[in-house]
Design a protein around this motif. Structure first.
Motif, PDB file in Angstrom:
ATOM      1  N   SER A  15      -2.373   2.007   0.725  1.00  0.00           N
ATOM      2  CA  SER A  15      -1.929   2.412   1.999  1.00  0.00           C
ATOM      3  C   SER A  15      -1.352   1.252   2.619  1.00  0.00           C
ATOM      4  CB  SER A  15      -2.984   3.245   2.762  1.00  0.00           C
ATOM      5  OG  SER A  15      -4.061   2.379   3.215  1.00  0.00           O
ATOM      6  N   CYS A  16      -1.352   0.142   2.255  1.00  0.00           N
ATOM      7  CA  CYS A  16      -0.597  -0.944   3.240  1.00  0.00           C
ATOM      8  C   CYS A  16       0.945  -0.764   3.352  1.00  0.00           C
ATOM      9  CB  CYS A  16      -0.765  -2.067   2.350  1.00  0.00           C
ATOM     10  SG  CYS A  16      -2.189  -3.015   2.279  1.00  0.00           S
ATOM     11  N   PRO A  17       1.800  -0.019   2.654  1.00  0.00           N
ATOM     12  CA  PRO A  17       3.033   0.096   2.930  1.00  0.00           C
ATOM     13  C   PRO A  17       3.245   1.473   4.164  1.00  0.00           C
ATOM     14  CG  PRO A  17       2.755   0.123   0.739  1.00  0.00           C
ATOM     15  CD  PRO A  17       1.398   0.325   1.050  1.00  0.00           C
ATOM     16  N   ALA A  18       2.126   2.040   4.103  1.00  0.00           N
ATOM     17  CA  ALA A  18       2.095   3.211   5.081  1.00  0.00           C
ATOM     18  C   ALA A  18       1.709   2.829   6.488  1.00  0.00           C
ATOM     19  CB  ALA A  18       1.074   4.223   4.600  1.00  0.00           C
ATOM     20  N   ARG A  19       1.383   1.415   6.812  1.00  0.00           N
ATOM     21  CA  ARG A  19       1.087   0.975   8.037  1.00  0.00           C
ATOM     22  C   ARG A  19       1.881   0.058   8.313  1.00  0.00           C
ATOM     23  NH1 ARG A  19      -4.034   2.709   6.098  1.00  0.00           N
ATOM     24  NH2 ARG A  19      -4.922   4.244   7.637  1.00  0.00           N
ATOM     25  N   ALA A  20       2.739  -0.109   9.429  1.00  0.00           N
ATOM     26  CA  ALA A  20       3.475  -1.051  10.072  1.00  0.00           C
ATOM     27  C   ALA A  20       3.096  -1.842  11.213  1.00  0.00           C
ATOM     28  CB  ALA A  20       4.959  -0.886   9.963  1.00  0.00           C
ATOM     29  N   ARG A  21       2.890  -3.076  11.438  1.00  0.00           N
ATOM     30  CA  ARG A  21       2.887  -3.639  12.765  1.00  0.00           C
ATOM     31  C   ARG A  21       1.318  -3.427  12.981  1.00  0.00           C
ATOM     32  NH1 ARG A  21       7.935  -2.533  16.184  1.00  0.00           N
ATOM     33  NH2 ARG A  21       6.675  -0.955  16.776  1.00  0.00           N
ATOM     34  N   HIS A  22       0.234  -3.458  12.155  1.00  0.00           N
ATOM     35  CA  HIS A  22      -0.949  -3.175  12.407  1.00  0.00           C
ATOM     36  C   HIS A  22      -1.995  -4.214  12.499  1.00  0.00           C
ATOM     37  CE1 HIS A  22      -1.136  -3.090   8.014  1.00  0.00           C
ATOM     38  NE2 HIS A  22      -2.388  -3.230   8.068  1.00  0.00           N
ATOM     39  N   LEU A  23      -1.679  -5.372  11.953  1.00  0.00           N
ATOM     40  CA  LEU A  23      -2.673  -6.664  12.025  1.00  0.00           C
ATOM     41  C   LEU A  23      -2.478  -7.185  13.370  1.00  0.00           C
ATOM     42  CD1 LEU A  23      -1.268  -8.111   8.597  1.00  0.00           C
ATOM     43  CD2 LEU A  23      -2.934  -6.904   9.044  1.00  0.00           C
ATOM     44  N   GLY A  24      -3.858  -7.312  13.523  1.00  0.00           N
ATOM     45  CA  GLY A  24      -4.112  -8.002  14.876  1.00  0.00           C
ATOM     46  C   GLY A  24      -3.969  -6.883  16.095  1.00  0.00           C
ATOM     47  N   ILE A  25      -3.702  -5.669  15.980  1.00  0.00           N
ATOM     48  CA  ILE A  25      -3.490  -4.672  16.728  1.00  0.00           C
ATOM     49  C   ILE A  25      -4.952  -4.042  17.388  1.00  0.00           C
ATOM     50  CG2 ILE A  25      -2.415  -2.408  17.454  1.00  0.00           C
ATOM     51  CD1 ILE A  25      -0.068  -3.133  16.223  1.00  0.00           C
TER      52      ILE A  25
END
Length: 357
Positions: free
Chosen positions: A122-132
């Motif tokens: 599911s990595c490609p299904a989540r954008a801009r989620h690191l550190g949020i």
């Protein structure tokens, strides 16, 4: 790694930079949403990688080779590492094409790297989620894409480092996961807790207008005995609810964090989920409960949850970051501590370096 400027989609991205309308490319050969929609079931189930147009997208050949090695040789480093690394570097278009194959590897109970495959599916299904870790952005799906619905805008995702429309990659990945929910649902009951956690994490990105996926989380929660997996099911329910709002689910989340019979991990997950689903002020009893439950021990335990692991920073865990951001927004960010000396009193600030002799 090949030269990105020699990839066929570079001309499209360059045209977009020069002012071309994104709509003029929608549904075309370089629209990864259209490519995924056209992928035949037998191509996926038979791992017919030669029938997938990897070469149309940035570093697609690397992704194809990674999937091949992962499937045929169980090469963990060369398989999931490539896909996860590309997503971390904000290059998802080619990684999307791997999603259905990663799901099938995860569903193969005899494959040695099934947990690793599911962890990056599911990595490609989540954008801009690191550190949020904020209420406004954690668990947020910025656009809800229905099957066959090809949007012509960037959908608030902007572009990837290559210039490719990030919203297209995210939409294609979520559509691929939605198409394979029948393979993912049984994994919620897998003997391996990590498989159960990542099955919930992956399913949470699926389109769920009829609430079937969310219902599967609630059903599994009733049978789940592992507290961290239970917490994963709660966060997955919250993520699915944020994409498809449902007032009873929000009310249930509030009851759950108040339920002292629940495991601390479950109550913490429910509190975070409820905060992300509402804009109501933080209740005093929630603040007290979360502050009491968010111990170092539980912060470490909850790092097994990909939501929390991705939210964390170099100086605090994901749980600690969520608690600080959502409940104590006035507290300083430890990530800025390297610059803290600037605001310290002179007696406490570090001395400047001595001039060279």
């Amino acid at each position: 790694m090949g030269d990105w400027q020699t990839d066929p989609t570079f001309a499209m991205c360059r045209a977009l930079v020069d002012g071309a309308e994104l709509a003029s490319f929608a549904g075309g050969p370089f629209d990864v949403r259209a490519v995924m929609a056209a992928m035949r079931p037998e191509t996926k189930s038979g791992f017919l990688l030669g029938q997938v147009p990897w070469e149309r997208f940035p570093q697609g050949g690397d992704v194809r080779d990674a999937v091949h090695h992962l499937h045929s040789e169980g090469s963990r480093r060369g398989g999931t590492g490539v896909v996860g690394g590309m997503c971390a570097n904000d290059m998802r278009a080619a990684a999307v094409l791997a999603v259905p194959f990663l799901i099938r590897i995860a569903a193969d109970t005899g494959h040695p790297c099934r947990a690793n495959a599911l962890a990056v599916a599911s990595c490609p299904a989540r954008a801009r989620h690191l550190g949020i870790a904020s209420r406004d952005e954690l668990l947020l799906h910025r656009a809800d894409f229905q099957d066959g619905d090809l949007h012509d805008e960037y959908d608030d995702y902007g572009v990837e480092v290559t210039g490719y429309p990030a919203g297209w990659s995210v939409a294609a990945a979520r559509a691929a996961i939605t198409a394979d929910t029948a393979l993912l649902h049984p994994l919620l009951g897998d003997p391996d807790p990590s498989i159960r956690i990542y099955a919930a994490y992956t399913l949470a990105t699926a389109s769920d207008p009829d609430r079937t996926v969310r219902s599967s989380f609630r059903a599994r929660l009733g049978a789940e005995q592992h507290p961290v997996v239970s917490a994963a099911l709660v966060l997955a329910t919250a993520e699915a609810t944020r994409a498809h709002p449902h007032a009873p689910a929000i009310a249930w989340m509030r009851e759950l964090w108040r339920d002292r019979t629940q495991a601390p991990e479950v109550r913490l997950a429910a509190a975070i989920g409820w905060l992300c689903l509402t804009d109501e002020p933080v209740p005093d009893d929630m603040r007290t409960a979360v502050d009491d439950l968010a111990t170092d021990e539980h912060a470490h335990t909850m790092d097994d949850l990909p939501w929390m692991a991705n939210a964390g920073g170099s100086h605090e865990s994901g749980l600690q970051r969520c608690v600080r951001t959502m409940l104590h927004p006035d507290q300083p960010d430890p990530e800025d501590q390297d610059d803290l000396w600037v605001s310290l009193p002179p007696a406490l600030a570090p001395s400047p370096p001595a001039p060279p002799t």
